[in-house]
Design a protein around this motif. Structure first.
Motif, PDB file in Angstrom:
ATOM      1  N   MET A  64       1.378  94.861  23.555  1.00  7.97           N
ATOM      2  CA  MET A  64       0.153  95.166  24.297  1.00  7.97           C
ATOM      3  C   MET A  64      -0.783  93.966  24.315  1.00  7.97           C
ATOM      4  N   ARG A  65      -0.894  93.278  23.201  1.00  4.11           N
ATOM      5  CA  ARG A  65      -1.759  92.102  23.140  1.00  4.11           C
ATOM      6  C   ARG A  65      -1.278  91.018  24.099  1.00  4.11           C
ATOM      7  N   ALA A 106      -3.492  89.991  27.485  1.00  5.13           N
ATOM      8  CA  ALA A 106      -4.169  88.760  27.073  1.00  5.13           C
ATOM      9  C   ALA A 106      -5.088  88.251  28.162  1.00  5.13           C
ATOM     10  N   GLY A 107      -4.727  88.463  29.423  1.00  4.93           N
ATOM     11  CA  GLY A 107      -5.541  87.962  30.517  1.00  4.93           C
ATOM     12  C   GLY A 107      -6.825  88.719  30.730  1.00  4.93           C
ATOM     13  N   TYR A 151      -0.590  83.999  19.248  1.00  8.87           N
ATOM     14  CA  TYR A 151       0.590  83.600  20.014  1.00  8.87           C
ATOM     15  C   TYR A 151       0.415  83.950  21.476  1.00  8.87           C
ATOM     16  N   ARG A 152       0.782  83.038  22.335  1.00 10.48           N
ATOM     17  CA  ARG A 152       0.784  83.289  23.771  1.00 10.48           C
ATOM     18  C   ARG A 152       2.093  82.791  24.336  1.00 10.48           C
ATOM     19  N   PRO A 153       2.776  83.594  25.151  1.00  9.99           N
ATOM     20  CA  PRO A 153       4.054  83.153  25.705  1.00  9.99           C
ATOM     21  C   PRO A 153       3.870  82.007  26.684  1.00  9.99           C
ATOM     22  N   ARG A 154       4.784  81.023  26.611  1.00 12.66           N
ATOM     23  CA  ARG A 154       4.757  79.899  27.551  1.00 12.66           C
ATOM     24  C   ARG A 154       5.527  80.265  28.790  1.00 12.66           C
ATOM     25  N   PRO A 187      -5.286  88.137  35.626  1.00 14.09           N
ATOM     26  CA  PRO A 187      -4.719  89.485  35.546  1.00 14.09           C
ATOM     27  C   PRO A 187      -3.813  89.641  34.336  1.00 14.09           C
ATOM     28  N   GLN A 188      -3.444  90.868  34.049  1.00 13.24           N
ATOM     29  CA  GLN A 188      -2.489  91.126  32.977  1.00 13.24           C
ATOM     30  C   GLN A 188      -1.137  90.511  33.330  1.00 13.24           C
ATOM     31  N   ASP A 189      -0.480  89.999  32.330  1.00 17.20           N
ATOM     32  CA  ASP A 189       0.803  89.339  32.545  1.00 17.20           C
ATOM     33  C   ASP A 189       1.901  90.146  31.870  1.00 17.20           C
TER      34      ASP A 189
END
Length: 741
Positions: A419-420, A424-425, A4-7, A433-435
């Motif tokens: 955390m994942r 993710a970045g 899963y990745r947030p849109r 970078p981290q989002d």
């Protein structure tokens, strides 16, 4: 959902540009309903908004006159008798619409689901659909735009509450976010940064000890709720809130008073019996906060739409991103319980993607779970996966599951799942970078079962808190003219409320509070008075004719950094050396080790040291494969292994019923006081049963219980020996050995 990745919601600002056909209008971004919308310029945006409102209002009137007939209305077909539409049109007289109106039709009540509580699948329509095509065949942006129009038309009317200024001034929501003076807020922030708290302590009649920290400008409100009226709930939450508040005990009503006054709470009195009531209380507060925030945005949208372009209002009612509530829980089944509580309180007409949510997150328990302890079933019952996160979005009548993070109101996740998402970045794409921008505008954090989170990986919890309320790295379509000033100043953390529920408090939880909790409204820590878990072994059916003495050995330790070395040295010289000398006659020794670092150190020492070759041993930790666990338990029972190393996390996750135990050595007292009783209950049990009675192992006429501790173990030692006795064990100068029979 590992993949899963947030849109990301919205689009970045677009600058004006020129080309061969002349300059292109500069795009503006403003709020409409509960989401950001993009228009070409101010004039066309105002025209489109007025005509859309007039269109929907005209359709609403026509639908009430004849519900069986579907109407399609445009700006020229609006009834002349509609005064609301005429008013809106008069405010924009003389302006030309830049695009044709979009036709819509109202779906009749008879076309809706007969059972409003069942889940809405992807094939079921929204309340408003396009007259030309099905709503779910439209682009996502268009569907959300239609939904925003519905909220703008009806949302703040249906949920309208009292506008009485005197009542509003008593509302904790207004007091916390609106009425506080700028200078008072700056003074409170300065005191928090310098840790100049005013501290008070008290003990209730039921033995609950409270420690309050507050600033001069914002003293902690410790009075309990007498009724739902004191909580200033939204009108739509009054019925459900009244039931919840009336079911609370007197101590829980005091906690409720703190919750609704936006004070940080560290509650170390959570247990199996009150967990559901505390969960319902926190969900009620979260929904009340979300609905009030949304209501304020909708009302301000209405104000802005009724003004001319020349008029301007400085309305600050939003953060950088939409998510306002973060709920951190240990398992997917715990997430399901929170969602069920939210649904029970909010009573939505529709739940989109609920079937998918239940299939993904909820499982039924098997028959083997009936033999497990009650606290174990509550934590690990159902789906106990620890990697998950999900967004919930609220409209006037609907809860949407699996909404994108930047389009959600509530985010529920485990520390590992969050955390994942944040990191993710930093995976395949090293340049990305981290989002963590979806955490930039969180105003309420609820952490449930914090002691279970510590048995997972507490570093994840600490990292998630370190990412809260930071300035975002991307705009995410934000309308900065509506962002509150304390967000822009980077001071949102001083108004964020954090609620932590735990079965007991640990140094890690206390450190989290002192490091990441900066609420100017104050902080309150609640701890029960402990009678002592060691007293409960008298009720155990041990196979001994007399009670088992419990011996506590104090280890000198000058500072917490050297505590581990001091403990190992004391154990190797004082406890282990006699066992090695008489290794031939040793059998059934269970060594309970609280931390994995100490477990690995002892296992390596026993494996490599020449002084311990005569003592055979096995080991069981949370990382030991199932086959090796079975082998170690079998060798321990048969006597092939005289010593068995057993970690606290292994017992937390599996609750093994180890048989053949004759002696129990506690390398350190356990964090969870329930484990003290459960481990001692294993003492002397053999493999077979006769006439329903567990027989004692041969030669096990007397059990042995010895526990090591230092003065740095005071919190968990208190839960074992009791609040009244812990001071003697820590401070007594008469000796370092304490026996309790």
């Amino acid at each position: 959902m590992p993949g899963y990745r947030p849109r990301r919601g919205g689009r970045p600002f677009s600058k004006g540009r020129t080309g061969k056909k002349g300059p292109v209008a500069e795009k503006q971004y403003v709020f409409k309903g509960s989401r950001l919308k993009e228009t070409e310029d101010d004039a066309s945006q105002d025209d489109a908004r007025s005509e859309e409102d007039a269109l929907i209002a005209a359709e609403e009137d026509q639908s009430r006159e004849d519900k069986r007939e579907l109407q399609s209305a445009s700006e020229d077909e609006a009834p002349a008798s509609n005064s609301y539409a005429l008013l809106l049109q008069s405010l924009r007289a003389g302006k030309v619409n830049s695009e044709p109106p979009r036709k819509k039709r109202k779906v009749l009540r008879s076309e809706k689901n007969e059972d409003t509580n069942r889940s809405v699948t992807d094939e079921e329509p929204f309340e408003y659909r396009s007259a030309q095509e099905d709503a779910y065949e439209q682009p996502l942006e268009l569907r959300e735009e239609v939904e925003a129009d519905e909220e703008h038309e009806n949302g703040h009317v249906a949920d309208a509450d009292s506008e009485n200024e005197e009542i509003l001034l008593r509302d904790p929501f207004e007091k916390h976010y609106t009425t506080i003076l700028e200078q008072d807020f700056k003074d409170a922030v300065s005191q928090v940064d310098q840790k100049q708290w005013l501290i008070t302590s008290s003990t209730s009649d039921s033995g609950i000890r409270s420690t309050a920290l507050f600033t001069k400008e914002n003293p902690a409100q410790v009075s309990g709720l007498k009724s739902a009226r004191d909580s200033h709930l939204k009108r739509r939450l009054v019925d459900g809130g009244t039931k919840i508040i009336s079911s609370l005990s007197s101590d829980e009503k005091n906690i409720a008073g703190l919750v609704f006054n936006y004070i940080d709470i560290i509650n170390g009195g959570r247990n199996v019996r009150n967990s559901m009531r505390l969960r319902d209380l926190s969900c009620l507060h979260a929904l009340n906060h979300i609905f009030k925030t949304r209501d304020r945005v909708l009302k301000n949208n209405a104000k802005l739409s009724s003004l001319s372009t020349a008029e301007a209002l400085d309305l600050r009612d939003q953060g950088f991103t939409r998510p306002k509530v973060l709920i951190v829980v240990p398992t997917k089944q715990a997430c399901v319980r929170f969602v069920e509580s939210i649904v029970k309180i909010s009573e939505p007409d529709q739940q989109e993607n609920k079937a998918r949510f239940m299939e993904t997150f909820s499982h039924e328990d098997g028959d083997e779970w009936q033999d497990k302890p009650e606290d174990f079933r509550q934590l690990f019952g159902g789906n106990h996966e620890e990697d998950f996160r999900i967004g919930l979005k609220f409209t006037r009548k609907t809860i949407k599951y699996f909404s994108g993070f930047y389009n959600s109101d509530i985010i529920i996740g485990s520390p590992l799942g969050l955390m994942r998402t944040i990191t993710a970045g930093s995976g395949k794409d090293k340049k990305k970078p981290q989002d963590a921008d979806f955490l930039s505008s969180i105003e309420l954090v609820i952490v449930d079962h914090a002691n279970a989170l510590q048995m997972q990986n507490w570093q994840h919890v600490d990292h998630v808190f370190s990412q809260l309320n930071l300035l975002p790295k991307d705009s995410h379509g934000c309308d900065f003219s509506r962002v509150r000033h304390w967000y822009l100043d980077g001071q949102a953390k001083y108004l964020r409320q954090t609620i932590v529920f735990s079965d007991y408090l640990t140094p890690e939880i206390n450190a989290l509070a002192s490091t990441h909790l900066h609420n100017v409204a104050g902080r309150l820590k609640l701890v029960p008075t402990y009678p002592g878990a060691m007293l409960s072994i008298s009720s155990l059916a041990l196979p001994f004719t007399s009670s088992v003495p419990q011996t506590f050995l104090r280890i000198p330790s000058p500072n917490p950094l050297s505590e581990s070395d001091a403990r190992f040295k004391f154990f190797a010289t004082t406890i282990l050396a006699p066992l090695v000398r008489d290794a031939r006659h040793q059998r059934g020794i269970l060594l309970f080790i609280p931390t994995y670092a100490d477990f690995a150190r002892l296992r390596n020492y026993l494996s490599t040291s020449s002084d311990t070759t005569a003592l055979s041993f096995g080991s069981v930790s949370e990382y030991t494969p199932v086959k090796e666990v079975m082998r170690a338990r079998s060798h321990f029972l048969s006597g092939r292994h005289a010593l068995l190393l057993y970690s606290e996390r292994a017992h937390h996750h599996f609750r093994y019923r180890i048989k053949g135990v004759r002696k129990i050595l506690w390398y350190g007292v356990p964090e969870n006081p329930i484990f003290w009783t459960e481990i001692i209950a294993l003492l002397g049990h053999a493999t077979d049963k006769k006439d329903g009675q567990v027989r004692a192992a041969k030669g096990g006429a007397k059990g042995v219980i010895r526990a090591l501790f230092t003065k740095w173990d005071v919190l968990k030692l208190e839960r074992i020996v009791g609040t009244e006795r812990v001071g003697r064990l820590i401070n007594d100068h008469g000796g370092d050995a304490f026996d309790f029979v």
